[in-house]
Design a protein around this motif. Structure first.
Motif, PDB file in Angstrom:
ATOM      1  N   GLY A 107      30.287   5.607 -31.616  1.00  0.00           N
ATOM      2  CA  GLY A 107      31.481   4.797 -31.409  1.00  0.00           C
ATOM      3  C   GLY A 107      31.153   3.320 -31.522  1.00  0.00           C
ATOM      4  O   GLY A 107      29.979   2.931 -31.588  1.00  0.00           O
ATOM      5  N   ARG A 108      32.170   2.493 -31.526  1.00  0.00           N
ATOM      6  CA  ARG A 108      31.975   1.047 -31.595  1.00  0.00           C
ATOM      7  C   ARG A 108      31.385   0.536 -30.285  1.00  0.00           C
ATOM      8  O   ARG A 108      31.831   0.908 -29.197  1.00  0.00           O
ATOM      9  CB  ARG A 108      33.305   0.348 -31.869  1.00  0.00           C
ATOM     10  N   ARG A 168      27.635  -0.383 -33.874  1.00  0.00           N
ATOM     11  CA  ARG A 168      27.967   0.932 -33.339  1.00  0.00           C
ATOM     12  C   ARG A 168      26.836   1.423 -32.454  1.00  0.00           C
ATOM     13  O   ARG A 168      25.724   0.897 -32.486  1.00  0.00           O
ATOM     14  CB  ARG A 168      28.179   1.932 -34.473  1.00  0.00           C
ATOM     15  N   GLY A 213      32.261   8.928 -28.322  1.00  0.00           N
ATOM     16  CA  GLY A 213      32.317   8.599 -29.742  1.00  0.00           C
ATOM     17  C   GLY A 213      32.748   9.777 -30.597  1.00  0.00           C
ATOM     18  O   GLY A 213      32.950  10.899 -30.110  1.00  0.00           O
ATOM     19  N   ARG A 214      32.867   9.522 -31.902  1.00  0.00           N
ATOM     20  CA  ARG A 214      33.256  10.579 -32.839  1.00  0.00           C
ATOM     21  C   ARG A 214      32.021  11.404 -33.211  1.00  0.00           C
ATOM     22  O   ARG A 214      30.924  10.869 -33.328  1.00  0.00           O
ATOM     23  CB  ARG A 214      33.889   9.971 -34.091  1.00  0.00           C
ATOM     24  N   ALA A 238      28.992  13.099 -34.957  1.00  0.00           N
ATOM     25  CA  ALA A 238      28.197  12.630 -36.088  1.00  0.00           C
ATOM     26  C   ALA A 238      26.926  13.452 -36.191  1.00  0.00           C
ATOM     27  O   ALA A 238      26.245  13.683 -35.187  1.00  0.00           O
ATOM     28  CB  ALA A 238      27.866  11.147 -35.935  1.00  0.00           C
ATOM     29  N   THR A 265      28.437  14.088 -41.671  1.00  0.00           N
ATOM     30  CA  THR A 265      29.666  13.366 -41.347  1.00  0.00           C
ATOM     31  C   THR A 265      29.514  11.963 -41.921  1.00  0.00           C
ATOM     32  O   THR A 265      28.450  11.613 -42.408  1.00  0.00           O
ATOM     33  CB  THR A 265      29.887  13.294 -39.825  1.00  0.00           C
ATOM     34  N   ARG A 307      30.221   8.510 -40.481  1.00  0.00           N
ATOM     35  CA  ARG A 307      30.544   7.439 -39.545  1.00  0.00           C
ATOM     36  C   ARG A 307      29.926   6.109 -40.008  1.00  0.00           C
ATOM     37  O   ARG A 307      28.887   6.100 -40.668  1.00  0.00           O
ATOM     38  CB  ARG A 307      30.037   7.764 -38.138  1.00  0.00           C
ATOM     39  N   THR A 308      30.554   5.026 -39.620  1.00  0.00           N
ATOM     40  CA  THR A 308      30.028   3.704 -39.943  1.00  0.00           C
ATOM     41  C   THR A 308      28.627   3.529 -39.365  1.00  0.00           C
ATOM     42  O   THR A 308      28.393   3.820 -38.184  1.00  0.00           O
ATOM     43  CB  THR A 308      30.961   2.612 -39.380  1.00  0.00           C
ATOM     44  N   GLN A 337      26.063   5.266 -39.678  1.00  0.00           N
ATOM     45  CA  GLN A 337      25.587   6.507 -39.054  1.00  0.00           C
ATOM     46  C   GLN A 337      24.066   6.670 -39.105  1.00  0.00           C
ATOM     47  O   GLN A 337      23.434   6.935 -38.064  1.00  0.00           O
ATOM     48  CB  GLN A 337      26.254   7.717 -39.722  1.00  0.00           C
TER      49      GLN A 337
END
Length: 289
Positions: free
Chosen positions: A185-186, A194, A200-201, A203, A225, A227-228, A230
């Motif tokens: 997550g951010r 991050r 968080g999402r 990953a 996945t 994710r930014t 990641q």
């Protein structure tokens, strides 16, 4: 030149209305279908038809896509682009490290998107720039770009689009391979950074050791996945930040600007031709391992 796409109606679609075919068989999103309805055009066997028209086996359905408007902040710039593949739907670019993908407050110009806008203008491609696989500014390697919104939507939802990376990570690994499953997550108080956090999402990143050096390890990584940051976050999380990645605890590198991360391979099934495409690049010449 406006983009168009054509289908030959198969037996299982016989009697289906054009609107249902476009939503179910062609997988038009609700948003894209609305745009086609408002400012596109639909032809059946060479004649323009309404969306309630019934289809017959063997019929040829053609859709002319609506014109796309580019973002006002993506101004065309004559920039060097390394295009390694192009067809009527997609472009694959070899991106150099240190170049942003899209304009931002920090980097308002000189981006891949600016260069593509200029390239589109020179080749009569009337489309916005649709980035399918995005890379951080200091990450190098393969990027997939769609020439239209429809292709972007189809390829983005493909579970068989696979990306493989190589990275130089700090330290020695205790395992030859593994999977990192840690939600991302951010980071609170940051618009860029991050972190791994319970809320968080999901990953997941797979890794495999390629070569071990004195104080660094060459690692192959695959994203399950997207994710930014990641890979950068996950490698830092397990105690092996990427070489040069000072944002996530890595040591600065005298021969790199930013992190040692490179997208070396992309595989996907072309959503229109059903051809399986594979693109690969070697490890950057300036890496020291």
């Amino acid at each position: 030149m406006r983009t168009e796409r054509q289908w030959v109606i198969q037996e299982h679609s016989n009697g289906m209305a054009v609107r249902e075919f476009l939503k179910q068989e062609a997988r038009f999103s609700r948003q894209f279908f609305k745009k086609v309805k408002e400012s596109g055009a639909v032809y059946l066997d060479g004649k323009q038809v309404r969306l309630h028209k019934s289809l017959e086996t063997g019929g040829k359905l053609k859709v002319i896509f609506p014109e796309e408007r580019r973002s006002a902040r993506i101004l065309p710039e004559d920039l060097p682009l390394s295009i390694i593949y192009e067809d009527e739907d997609f472009i694959v670019v070899n991106k150099q490290a240190g170049i942003a993908v899209s304009p931002s407050v920090q980097h308002p110009s000189g981006t891949i998107a600016n260069g593509l806008a200029y390239y589109y203008d020179q080749h009569n491609i009337s489309s916005a720039v649709h980035i399918v696989t995005r890379l951080d500014r200091d990450t190098s390697g393969l990027m997939v770009v769609s020439k239209h919104q429809y292709g972007h939507a189809l390829l983005s939802e493909h579970t068989d689009l696979k990306r493989q990376y190589v990275a130089l990570a700090e330290g020695m690994f205790s395992e030859e391979s593994g999977r990192i499953s840690a939600p991302i997550g951010r980071k609170r108080g940051s618009i860029i950074e991050r972190e791994v956090q319970p809320e968080g999402r999901p990953a997941e990143t797979d890794y495999r050791i390629i070569q071990t050096g004195k104080d660094r390890t060459l690692v192959e990584l695959s994203l399950l996945t997207g994710r930014t940051h990641q890979i950068r976050v996950h490698m830092s999380h397990i105690g092996h930040p990427l070489f040069g990645d000072t944002l996530y605890g890595g040591k600065p590198s005298p021969w790199l600007t930013g992190q040692a991360l490179h997208c070396c391979r992309v595989d996907f099934k072309h959503p229109f031709t059903s051809e399986f495409l594979t693109f690969s690049l070697p490890i950057p010449d300036n890496w020291q391992y």
